[in-house]
Design an enzyme around this catalytic site. Structure first.
Site, PDB file in Angstrom:
ATOM      1  N   VAL A   1       0.733  -1.187   0.079  1.00  0.00           N
ATOM      2  CA  VAL A   1      -0.110  -0.118  -0.172  1.00  0.00           C
ATOM      3  C   VAL A   1       1.080   1.120   0.095  1.00  0.00           C
ATOM      4  O   VAL A   1       0.538   2.197  -0.841  1.00  0.00           O
ATOM      5  CB  VAL A   1      -1.071   0.047   1.354  1.00  0.00           C
TER       6      VAL A   1
ATOM      7  N   THR B   1      -4.884  -0.639   7.337  1.00  0.00           N
ATOM      8  CA  THR B   1      -6.369  -1.093   7.690  1.00  0.00           C
ATOM      9  C   THR B   1      -6.318  -0.942   9.116  1.00  0.00           C
ATOM     10  O   THR B   1      -5.678  -1.966   9.767  1.00  0.00           O
ATOM     11  CB  THR B   1      -6.614  -2.192   6.953  1.00  0.00           C
TER      12      THR B   1
ATOM     13  N   ARG C   1      -6.396  -3.342  -5.359  1.00  0.00           N
ATOM     14  CA  ARG C   1      -6.151  -4.881  -5.382  1.00  0.00           C
ATOM     15  C   ARG C   1      -4.681  -4.960  -5.874  1.00  0.00           C
ATOM     16  O   ARG C   1      -4.412  -4.372  -6.794  1.00  0.00           O
ATOM     17  CB  ARG C   1      -7.119  -5.395  -6.520  1.00  0.00           C
TER      18      ARG C   1
ATOM     19  N   PHE D   1     -16.967 -10.224  -8.682  1.00  0.00           N
ATOM     20  CA  PHE D   1     -16.764 -10.866  -7.262  1.00  0.00           C
ATOM     21  C   PHE D   1     -17.862 -12.046  -7.105  1.00  0.00           C
ATOM     22  O   PHE D   1     -18.034 -12.400  -6.025  1.00  0.00           O
ATOM     23  CB  PHE D   1     -16.555 -10.052  -6.196  1.00  0.00           C
TER      24      PHE D   1
ATOM     25  N   CYS E   1      -5.673  -9.347   2.542  1.00  0.00           N
ATOM     26  CA  CYS E   1      -6.606  -8.416   3.217  1.00  0.00           C
ATOM     27  C   CYS E   1      -7.744  -9.230   3.688  1.00  0.00           C
ATOM     28  O   CYS E   1      -8.179  -9.118   4.952  1.00  0.00           O
ATOM     29  CB  CYS E   1      -7.196  -7.450   2.160  1.00  0.00           C
TER      30      CYS E   1
ATOM     31  N   LYS F   1      -3.824 -15.119  -6.199  1.00  0.00           N
ATOM     32  CA  LYS F   1      -4.445 -14.797  -7.367  1.00  0.00           C
ATOM     33  C   LYS F   1      -3.478 -14.447  -8.484  1.00  0.00           C
ATOM     34  O   LYS F   1      -2.169 -14.578  -8.257  1.00  0.00           O
ATOM     35  CB  LYS F   1      -5.601 -13.694  -7.160  1.00  0.00           C
TER      36      LYS F   1
HETATM   37  C1  UDX Z   1      -8.758  -6.972  -1.789  1.00  0.00           C
HETATM   38  C2  UDX Z   1      -9.817  -6.001  -2.148  1.00  0.00           C
HETATM   39  O1  UDX Z   1     -10.280  -6.244  -3.393  1.00  0.00           O
HETATM   40  C3  UDX Z   1      -9.111  -4.464  -2.316  1.00  0.00           C
HETATM   41  O2  UDX Z   1     -10.177  -3.585  -2.201  1.00  0.00           O
HETATM   42  C4  UDX Z   1      -8.449  -4.461  -0.892  1.00  0.00           C
HETATM   43  O3  UDX Z   1      -7.887  -3.191  -0.846  1.00  0.00           O
HETATM   44  C5  UDX Z   1      -7.323  -5.514  -0.492  1.00  0.00           C
HETATM   45  O4  UDX Z   1      -7.982  -6.611  -0.572  1.00  0.00           O
HETATM   46  P1  UDX Z   1      -6.712  -8.187  -2.995  1.00  0.00           P
HETATM   47  O5  UDX Z   1      -6.536  -8.938  -1.886  1.00  0.00           O
HETATM   48  O6  UDX Z   1      -5.573  -7.634  -3.961  1.00  0.00           O
HETATM   49  O7  UDX Z   1      -7.720  -7.107  -2.789  1.00  0.00           O
HETATM   50  O8  UDX Z   1      -7.338  -9.232  -4.152  1.00  0.00           O
HETATM   51  P2  UDX Z   1      -8.685  -9.377  -4.941  1.00  0.00           P
HETATM   52  O9  UDX Z   1      -8.679  -9.475  -6.157  1.00  0.00           O
HETATM   53  O10 UDX Z   1      -9.783  -8.743  -3.995  1.00  0.00           O
HETATM   54  O11 UDX Z   1      -8.888 -10.929  -4.497  1.00  0.00           O
HETATM   55  C6  UDX Z   1      -8.992 -11.616  -3.049  1.00  0.00           C
HETATM   56  C7  UDX Z   1      -9.207 -13.077  -3.182  1.00  0.00           C
HETATM   57  O12 UDX Z   1     -10.459 -13.362  -3.436  1.00  0.00           O
HETATM   58  C8  UDX Z   1      -8.254 -13.704  -4.060  1.00  0.00           C
HETATM   59  O13 UDX Z   1      -7.866 -15.071  -3.545  1.00  0.00           O
HETATM   60  C9  UDX Z   1      -9.278 -14.050  -5.498  1.00  0.00           C
HETATM   61  O14 UDX Z   1      -8.701 -15.370  -6.121  1.00  0.00           O
HETATM   62  C10 UDX Z   1     -10.441 -14.245  -4.684  1.00  0.00           C
HETATM   63  N1  UDX Z   1     -11.742 -13.993  -5.733  1.00  0.00           N
HETATM   64  C11 UDX Z   1     -11.771 -12.643  -6.176  1.00  0.00           C
HETATM   65  C12 UDX Z   1     -12.641 -14.949  -5.910  1.00  0.00           C
HETATM   66  O15 UDX Z   1     -12.072 -16.173  -5.459  1.00  0.00           O
HETATM   67  N2  UDX Z   1     -13.430 -14.757  -6.741  1.00  0.00           N
HETATM   68  C13 UDX Z   1     -13.976 -13.411  -7.178  1.00  0.00           C
HETATM   69  O16 UDX Z   1     -14.848 -13.300  -7.814  1.00  0.00           O
HETATM   70  C14 UDX Z   1     -13.054 -12.321  -6.974  1.00  0.00           C
END
Ligand code: UDX
Length: 434
Positions: free
Chosen positions: A11, A122, A154, A251, A262, A323
């Site tokens: 961040v 956070t 993200r 999502f 996060c 991811k």
């Molecule tokens: C997240 C929030 O999106 C962001 O706003 C915050 O500031 C930090 O946390 P990030 O952890 O970078 O961001 O990844 P994100 O793309 O949100 O995915 C989080 C997890 O959810 C991953 O493991 C991803 O694979 C999973 N995911 C996401 C799903 O399984 N399905 C989805 O539809 C979206």
């Protein structure tokens, strides 16, 4: 505008660099000497598309500097952003605020009168008030305005998220602080909503947003289980409900469970915050449980395809990071999976485009590390796609099949078309699709 950012983690580094890109004078401070020396040479400690070029350009333009100590820089700052880690505290799941308070103490001792001290990290609801009380107690002569400005970026799309956010949220309790933050975010006003609120509201917004998104994912994952049992396609369900604007299409991608730095941490801290305020956040509690169980059940999905006996079997894993487009392994579903496969005696061959170094630190010799996807699938009895890297979509499946000991493909990210893969002769299973 003179800005100091304390902490050059994900961040902090993205925020500082993007502020510089918007034309502000930014100094990023981190106690980690080798990190700062590296950043000065243009070595970026994380993998984030586009960040290296932006750091280089802004450093060359003299707007972005990296130093090890606050002294000598924080005295000139109009705004000081605290972007240090708030890891989960052992034992109670609460956010560990020791690094935040250490930064507050250092900044309060040196900052000029009227500077705004902003938490980007956070932090649990009520932290802003605690910071104010702490400064009043320990540094009664300091005239600082406390503010909260949670970050929603993200990993993997951090720069785009920062530059074109859906919204910018900040909480203040003084017009001066609101004015400074409005000025800082003025360049983003054209393409996003700037929402000024109270400090505690801004703190809760961050947790509530992450908990809500985590809930969406846990929800669609449970619907995916239903689809598998009922012979339906979860992608059709996601589309069918997502077209309702009240629900939204984002999502709703079913998969192996959420991970990252996060969602897992912030949902736990939110639960703990609820307890402190005497409120039972039972929905969030269930989301955490559902997601943990999902990650713990991944090895079973693989075992099912090879007669439930993993002992001595070679399992290929494509993707280890939580991811795509990141090298981050934190809370990755791959961690639960590798540990369980290892416990059951499987031989694990894995490849990830960016996560191999991190993975080596976590898994040690539990895994055979491969340089390519093809090397990972050699003689494998099953292949599981764990992370949705684009390059896996282009893997030559005909070649993969000839290299494997048995053509079992478990697609935990629904990357492939079931019909096509089955036509190639694979025994194929995916998430929420028959
Ligand atoms: C997240 C929030 O999106 C962001 O706003 C915050 O500031 C930090 O946390 P990030 O952890 O970078 O961001 O990844 P994100 O793309 O949100 O995915 C989080 C997890 O959810 C991953 O493991 C991803 O694979 C999973 N995911 C996401 C799903 O399984 N399905 C989805 O539809 C979206």
């Amino acid at each position: 505008m003179q800005i100091v950012v304390i902490g050059t983690g994900y961040v902090g580094l993205v925020t500082g660099t993007c502020f510089a890109e918007l034309g502000m004078d930014v100094v990023c401070v981190d106690k980690d000497k080798s990190k700062i020396e590296g950043l000065r040479k243009g070595i970026i400690p994380i993998y984030e598309p586009g960040l290296d070029a932006m750091v280089e350009a802004n450093a060359a333009a003299g707007r972005l500097k990296f130093v090890e100590a606050l002294e000598g820089v924080v005295e000139q700052a109009d705004a000081i952003f605290i972007a240090v880690g708030t890891p989960t505290r052992r034992g109670d799941g609460y956010a560990d605020l020791q690094y935040v308070y250490a930064a507050v103490d250092e900044a309060a001792a040196l900052a000029k009168s009227g500077a705004v001290l902003v938490t980007k990290s956070t932090v649990p609801p009520g932290t802003g008030a605690e910071i104010k009380a702490r400064i009043a107690d320990k540094y009664p002569d300091a005239v600082l305005h406390v503010a909260s400005n949670p970050e929603f970026l993200r990993e993997g799309s951090a720069i785009g998220d920062f530059m074109r956010p859906d919204r910018v949220v900040f909480g203040t309790d003084h017009p001066k602080a609101e004015h400074v933050l409005k000025e800082i975010y003025y360049p983003l006003e054209d393409n996003s909503t700037i929402f000024a609120t109270e400090i505690i509201a801004a703190e809760i917004i961050k947790y509530a947003a992450n908990a809500f998104l985590a809930t969406k994912i846990a929800f669609i994952n449970e619907v995916a289980d239903l689809c598998e049992a009922a012979d339906a396609n979860v992608q059709d369900i996601a589309r069918g409900i997502g077209l309702d604007h009240r629900i939204g299409s984002k999502f709703l991608q079913a998969g192996p469970g959420y991970g990252g730095s996060c969602f897992p941490k912030d949902t736990l801290a939110f639960l703990e915050a609820g307890k402190r305020f005497g409120v039972d956040l039972s929905i969030v509690e269930q989301v955490v449980k559902s997601n943990d169980e999902r990650k713990d059940g991944l090895a079973d999905r693989i075992a099912k395809t090879i007669d439930d006996d993993l002992s001595g079997k070679t399992i290929a894993l494509l993707g280890l990071t939580f991811k795509a487009d990141t090298d981050d392994m934190r809370e990755s579903p791959a961690i639960n999976l590798v540990n369980e496969l290892h416990n059951r005696g499987a031989i694990i061959q894995a490849y990830d485009p960016q996560g191999m170094e991190e993975a080596k630190g976590i898994f040690g010799d539990k895994v055979i590390y491969c340089d390519t996807a093809y090397c990972a699938v050699e003689n494998a009895h099953a292949l599981a796609v764990v992370t949705e890297w684009n390059e896996f979509k282009a893997v030559n499946l005909e070649r993969v099949k000839t290299m494997m000991a048995a053509p079992n493909l478990i697609d935990l990210r629904n990357l492939f078309d079931p019909q096509r893969v089955r036509e190639l002769g694979f025994s194929y299973s995916s998430i929420g699709r028959s």
